[in-house]
Structure formats: C-alpha cells, structure tokens
Design an enzyme around this catalytic site. Structure first.
Site, PDB file in Angstrom:
ATOM      1  N   CYS A  23      88.849  72.195  -1.320  1.00 38.20           N
ATOM      2  CA  CYS A  23      89.957  72.239  -0.746  1.00 38.20           C
ATOM      3  C   CYS A  23      90.851  72.836  -1.454  1.00 38.20           C
ATOM      4  O   CYS A  23      91.947  73.680  -1.025  1.00 38.20           O
ATOM      5  CB  CYS A  23      89.625  70.704  -0.434  1.00 38.20           C
ATOM      6  SG  CYS A  23      90.076  70.154  -1.167  1.00 38.20           S
ATOM      7  N   ALA A  56      77.739  59.262   4.437  1.00 37.65           N
ATOM      8  CA  ALA A  56      77.827  60.861   3.285  1.00 37.65           C
ATOM      9  C   ALA A  56      77.365  62.383   4.505  1.00 37.65           C
ATOM     10  O   ALA A  56      77.097  61.761   5.125  1.00 37.65           O
ATOM     11  CB  ALA A  56      76.866  60.792   2.162  1.00 37.65           C
ATOM     12  N   GLU A  76      92.490  63.138   3.335  1.00 38.33           N
ATOM     13  CA  GLU A  76      92.196  64.318   2.077  1.00 38.33           C
ATOM     14  C   GLU A  76      91.626  65.705   3.480  1.00 38.33           C
ATOM     15  O   GLU A  76      90.164  65.440   3.249  1.00 38.33           O
ATOM     16  CB  GLU A  76      91.514  63.595   0.918  1.00 38.33           C
ATOM     17  CG  GLU A  76      91.812  64.447  -0.059  1.00 38.33           C
ATOM     18  CD  GLU A  76      90.308  65.797  -0.328  1.00 38.33           C
ATOM     19  OE1 GLU A  76      91.221  66.934  -0.209  1.00 38.33           O
ATOM     20  OE2 GLU A  76      90.010  65.883  -1.191  1.00 38.33           O
TER      21      GLU A  76
HETATM   22  P1  NAD Z   1      83.662  70.158   9.706  1.00 39.30           P
HETATM   23  O1  NAD Z   1      85.190  70.484   9.992  1.00 39.30           O
HETATM   24  O2  NAD Z   1      82.847  70.875  10.889  1.00 39.30           O
HETATM   25  O3  NAD Z   1      83.175  68.890   8.680  1.00 39.30           O
HETATM   26  C1  NAD Z   1      83.437  69.184   7.832  1.00 39.30           C
HETATM   27  C2  NAD Z   1      82.839  67.365   7.657  1.00 39.30           C
HETATM   28  O4  NAD Z   1      83.523  66.635   8.470  1.00 39.30           O
HETATM   29  C3  NAD Z   1      81.937  67.139   7.645  1.00 39.30           C
HETATM   30  O5  NAD Z   1      81.241  66.929   6.152  1.00 39.30           O
HETATM   31  C4  NAD Z   1      81.105  66.456   8.631  1.00 39.30           C
HETATM   32  O6  NAD Z   1      80.014  66.279   8.799  1.00 39.30           O
HETATM   33  C5  NAD Z   1      83.021  65.985   8.659  1.00 39.30           C
HETATM   34  N1  NAD Z   1      82.907  65.730  10.259  1.00 39.30           N
HETATM   35  C6  NAD Z   1      81.860  66.223  11.003  1.00 39.30           C
HETATM   36  N2  NAD Z   1      83.094  65.602  12.330  1.00 39.30           N
HETATM   37  C7  NAD Z   1      83.298  64.610  12.337  1.00 39.30           C
HETATM   38  C8  NAD Z   1      83.068  63.245  13.083  1.00 39.30           C
HETATM   39  N3  NAD Z   1      83.833  63.408  14.720  1.00 39.30           N
HETATM   40  N4  NAD Z   1      83.672  62.313  11.927  1.00 39.30           N
HETATM   41  C9  NAD Z   1      83.502  61.961  11.507  1.00 39.30           C
HETATM   42  N5  NAD Z   1      82.868  63.213  10.421  1.00 39.30           N
HETATM   43  C10 NAD Z   1      82.520  64.577  10.814  1.00 39.30           C
HETATM   44  O7  NAD Z   1      83.626  71.810   9.459  1.00 39.30           O
HETATM   45  P2  NAD Z   1      81.942  72.277   8.267  1.00 39.30           P
HETATM   46  O8  NAD Z   1      81.743  73.694   8.772  1.00 39.30           O
HETATM   47  O9  NAD Z   1      80.630  70.709   8.059  1.00 39.30           O
HETATM   48  O10 NAD Z   1      83.160  72.275   7.351  1.00 39.30           O
HETATM   49  C11 NAD Z   1      84.006  73.009   6.710  1.00 39.30           C
HETATM   50  C12 NAD Z   1      85.450  72.721   6.872  1.00 39.30           C
HETATM   51  O11 NAD Z   1      85.756  71.550   6.816  1.00 39.30           O
HETATM   52  C13 NAD Z   1      86.165  74.115   5.924  1.00 39.30           C
HETATM   53  O12 NAD Z   1      86.603  74.855   6.286  1.00 39.30           O
HETATM   54  C14 NAD Z   1      87.389  73.099   5.432  1.00 39.30           C
HETATM   55  O13 NAD Z   1      88.163  73.035   5.526  1.00 39.30           O
HETATM   56  C15 NAD Z   1      86.827  71.678   5.357  1.00 39.30           C
HETATM   57  N6  NAD Z   1      86.427  70.422   4.533  1.00 39.30           N
HETATM   58  C16 NAD Z   1      87.305  70.269   3.435  1.00 39.30           C
HETATM   59  C17 NAD Z   1      86.708  69.936   2.698  1.00 39.30           C
HETATM   60  C18 NAD Z   1      87.733  69.084   1.771  1.00 39.30           C
HETATM   61  O14 NAD Z   1      86.774  68.872   0.682  1.00 39.30           O
HETATM   62  N7  NAD Z   1      88.616  69.142   2.125  1.00 39.30           N
HETATM   63  C19 NAD Z   1      85.239  69.973   2.241  1.00 39.30           C
HETATM   64  C20 NAD Z   1      84.472  69.913   3.068  1.00 39.30           C
HETATM   65  C21 NAD Z   1      85.282  70.773   4.358  1.00 39.30           C
END
Ligand code: NAD
Length: 477
Positions: free
Chosen positions: A282, A174, A248
């Site tokens: 999202c 998580a 997703e």
């Molecule tokens: P991010 O892209 O760094 O991370 C998004 C999520 O992915 C986080 O929960 C992070 O812990 C996880 N994550 C990142 N790198 C990972 C990896 N290598 N392996 C597994 N998990 C990984 O960006 P952020 O700043 O945390 O969030 C911003 C962007 O993420 C937003 O622009 C949005 O598009 C997206 N987001 C989408 C949802 C959704 O419900 N689809 C939810 C949260 C964030």
C-alpha cells in the site's frame, strides 16, 4: 524443508478442521499447495464465546505478563523464521529473502507493542481537595480483525500485536489466499502459553465473516487492512452499530524528485523499491513527479534498473521479484497499461505478462502519462510506475495531492526548505525524504483521506485498542 502446513482454524486454544475448504495456489505455477478451512457460523459463534472468555482473563492479566507472553511468541517466530518464510514464499510468491525480512518485521511489531503494553498511561487531573479525577485507558474488548494477502505474516502481526498488548481478545480473519503467516502466529502464541480464547484465527468467505462478526454486540472494534472499496463497506456496517474502526486502506504514493538530488541514484533506488513485493504494497512508490531538469537522468536510471530486475521463483536465491500473488493483479496491470498507452503515455519498460503459467509481470514504466489516464487516480497494487516531468515544486505538490488517497509520500531532496514545505503541504499520513521506507514499528503508520484512519505502531498504536474511562472520586459523600 517441511511440507506446506496443514491449515486449521484456531478457536478457544484448540485447532479445528472444517468440512469446507478453499484452495491455496502457488503463484509460481498455479499448482494447489494447500487447503484453507472455511469457518461456518457455528465456528464463528464458538470463536465469539471463546473470545469473551479470553477477554475476561487477558484484560485482568498484568501488562508485564502480557508483554512476556507476546515477547515469547515473537522469540518462537524468530526461531522458526526459515519455516515461516518458506511457507510465505510458496503461497505468496515473494523472494525468500523478502519473506525473511517480513517475518523479522512482524516480530518487531510484536516486540514494540509488548513494550507499549506497559505504557498505556492514564493521568490524574488536578482537582479540589478530597476529590480525584483519574483517566484510565482500558482494553476496548473483543476485536474483529481482517488482514490481507500481501504480507501474510506482518499484516496480521500488526493487528494481533496491538490487540493483545492492549489487553483485548481478538478474532482474526486472515487472508484465505495466503493463510500460513497467520497460522504460524497462532502456533507461536499457543506454544508461548497465551490463555485460551485470547487469540482466535478463522478463515472463510470474507463478506460472510465480516457481516456476521461486526453485527455482534460483543465485538467492539473492527480493524481492517485492504482496499478502500471494502474499507468503506465495512465502515458502513460498523456505523450501523456505532462501532469504531481502524482502517488501513489503499495508497497511491507520490514521489517528488527535486532538482537538487542525485537523479541517477534516486532512479536506481526507486526501481529496486518498486520491485519489492512485486509492487503489492500500500506504500509502494508509484507516481514519480520529477523536476524537468532531472527527468532524463532519473528516468534512464530507473528504466535501466527496472529492466535488470531478476524475475523468477521466489525460492531461487537470484530472484529479486517473484510473481504477482494472484491472477487479479495481472488483469489489473494489463488494463491500466492498455488504458495509459491509449491515453498517450509512453511505455518504456515491461508492460506484458511473462509466459502464461504463473502470475509473472515485469516492472513496468510509463512516462509522460496524461492526467486523464486511469493509472493517475487508481492504485495499481503491482509493479507499475509512472514517471512524469514537472516544472516546479508547486506543480509536484499539486499533482501529488490530486488523488483521493493519502497514505505514504516520498521525496528526494537535499533542501531543508523543500522538506519544510513538503511537511506542511503533502497530504499523507507518512512522508519519507531520501528513503523509500514508509514506517518502522516505533513510528505511527496510517492514512488520511480515503487511505483510512487510525494509526498502527508508534506510541499511537494502542490508542485504538483502548477506551478512555474517567474516574471522579470524592473521598466521602
Ligand atoms: P479486494 O478488495 O476484494 O480484497 C482486499 C482484501 O479485503 C482481501 O484481503 C479480502 O479478503 C478482504 N475482503 C474483501 N471483501 C471483504 C469483506 N466483505 N469483508 C472482509 N474482508 C474483505 O481486492 P483484492 O483483489 O484481494 O486486492 C486488491 C486491492 O486490495 C488492491 O487494489 C489494494 O488496493 C487492496 N489491498 C490493500 C492492501 C493494503 O495493505 N492496504 C493489502 C491488500 C490489498
């Protein structure tokens, strides 16, 4: 109310501390309120071993018994709703009332999937006498799941619900920034009597954990919710091992406002929805394409309501919108607003960070935004809305489909003919008309294009957590 939880990993039915931790920051004042444990490879190996043991037990547990335990855990979470919601608000910032709704929604996911556990029907295929062809749906195995920070409880709930209902074991990583929701899920399942190893909860460095788990033979499905960029990376890792993924990902939801709706009411509803979870959803409505005859009335109403949104500490009862969840979102809003204004857009509400302590940013409205502005292609994932006039439904549909995403889409119209066209032509996994609710537990939710593949919820939801096995049986040799 209780202190913020003492966070630990949950592996093989036992709680575990780590020497390394990451800070949990309250977005209201940037104070550190907790410490998320960071799993080592040893912890992950233990989680894999536990999940293998858990799978042996759980996949052979009667669906009715699985359903009973899932429902019992959901009932415990409903009993603990005040405590869970309080923790979510402190780590994420959302208003307490929205945190309550999130816990209820998470419980509904569990309750729906518990029912589905008893409905993973196979089929018998007609055959010649003396032979039976029987299709079975069996648990896929151990699932590695990754849930994001925007809904600390309901996002992990979706994945845990699907996996457990189908008879799988799961290792859930998580979000480190908002760990309490997942922790409460693990606590509830522990107290509900889930056999050890069926659910394992880890936190840590996301890239390290995903790379480690995805490459292990035992992991048979990768379920991820998050950004499209990370989704592509994980799907690439999974492809090296020919493993299925449930993705997703991002959205950039269009809202088509036709000339036959009440534009003032639609504007008001839209502004309220934009403020939900500070736009960090999202499915958040973002690109409004409004028939030019309704444009002035819709925009005026939207802007008036947007400016009236009460922003503050989510623990205050009067707060409608809390801070953004982290500083990255503030930076993203500032960059997108500056770029849109430089491109010729009109900034008609918000646009600037509020104060410099805590991640507060107002509902921000840009109108007449040129297609060249970044916001027209990039998901803001924050309280930012674009309102542009369109001359026809044709133009609205074309603009709505002009992004790489296809998750949620919305329309306001009283015309059945318009709805029919939109149903045929809008590129999205979910289309909602005269409501900005994209999905409920009993409907399938997911995207097309770069918003991902696979569905959560509905009768489709367990499909990805099962594999088809066909039995061909001749009664004698
Ligand atoms: P991010 O892209 O760094 O991370 C998004 C999520 O992915 C986080 O929960 C992070 O812990 C996880 N994550 C990142 N790198 C990972 C990896 N290598 N392996 C597994 N998990 C990984 O960006 P952020 O700043 O945390 O969030 C911003 C962007 O993420 C937003 O622009 C949005 O598009 C997206 N987001 C989408 C949802 C959704 O419900 N689809 C939810 C949260 C964030």
């Amino acid at each position: 109310m209780s202190n913020y939880p003492d966070l630990q990993l949950y592996i093989g039915g036992a709680w575990r501390r780590t020497s390394d931790t990451l800070p949990v920051v309250n977005p209201v004042d940037e104070s550190v309120i907790g410490a998320t444990p960071v799993a080592t490879e040893r912890d992950l190996d233990d989680a894999l071993t536990a999940a293998a043991d858990g799978l042996k037990v759980w996949s052979r547990t009667a669906p009715s018994q699985r359903a009973r335990i899932i429902r019992k855990a959901a009932a415990l979470m409903r009993e603990r709703i005040d405590e869970i919601a309080f923790d979510i608000t402190r780590e994420h910032g959302k208003p307490l009332a929205q945190a309550h709704l999130e816990v209820i929604r998470g419980c509904e996911f569990f309750e729906w999937d518990a029912g589905e556990a008893q409905r993973t029907y196979g089929r018998v295929i007609p055959s010649e006498p003396g032979t039976r062809y029987v299709v079975h749906h069996q648990p896929i195995g151990t699932v590695a799941a990754f849930s994001p920070w925007n809904f600390p409880m309901s996002q992990p709930a979706r994945k845990v619900a699907g996996a457990l209902a189908a008879g799988c074991s799961i290792i859930l990583k998580a979000a480190e920034e908002t760990p309490a929701g997942a922790l409460h899920i693990a606590r509830a399942f522990h107290d509900a009597g889930l056999p050890a190893g069926v659910l394992n909860l880890v936190f840590g460095v996301p890239a390290r954990i995903s790379e480690y788990l995805i490459s292990r033979d035992q992991v048979r499905l990768i379920a991820f919710t998050g950004s499209t960029a990370v989704g592509k990376h994980l799907a690439g890792l999974a492809a090296q091992h020919i493993k299925p993924v449930l993705m997703e990902l991002g959205g950039h939801a269009p809202v088509i406002v036709c000339d036959d709706t009440d534009p003032a009411r639609a504007g008001e509803i839209s502004a309220i929805r934009k403020a939900r979870n500070a736009g960090q959803v999202c499915t958040s409505p973002t690109r409004f394409f409004v028939d030019e005859k309704s444009f002035d009335a819709f925009s005026a109403s939207f802007v008036e309501r947007a400016k009236a949104v009460t922003i503050g500490n989510g623990l205050d009862a009067s707060t409608e919108m809390g801070p953004l969840a982290n500083h990255r979102r503030i930076e993203a809003m500032e960059v997108l607003v500056a770029d849109a204004v430089a491109s010729g857009a009109r900034l008609v509400a918000g646009g600037e960070r509020i104060g410099n302590r805590g991640y507060f940013f107002p509902v921000t409205v840009l109108t007449n935004v040129p297609d060249s502005a970044r916001i027209m292609q990039e998901e803001p994932f924050g309280p930012l809305a674009v309102i542009n006039p369109v001359a026809s439904l044709d133009e609205a549909i074309e603009k709505a489909n002009s992004v790489p995403f296809g998750l949620a889409a919305y329309a306001f119209t009283d015309s059945a003919a318009n709805v029919d066209r939109l149903t045929e032509e809008i590129e999205a996994g979910n289309l909602s008309v005269n409501t900005l609710e994209a999905s409920v537990p009993e409907t399938p939710f997911g995207g097309i294009k770069e918003s991902g593949y696979g569905r959560e919820g509905g009768t489709e939801g367990l499909t990805h957590y099962t594999v088809v096995k066909n039995l061909s049986h001749r009664m004698s040799v």
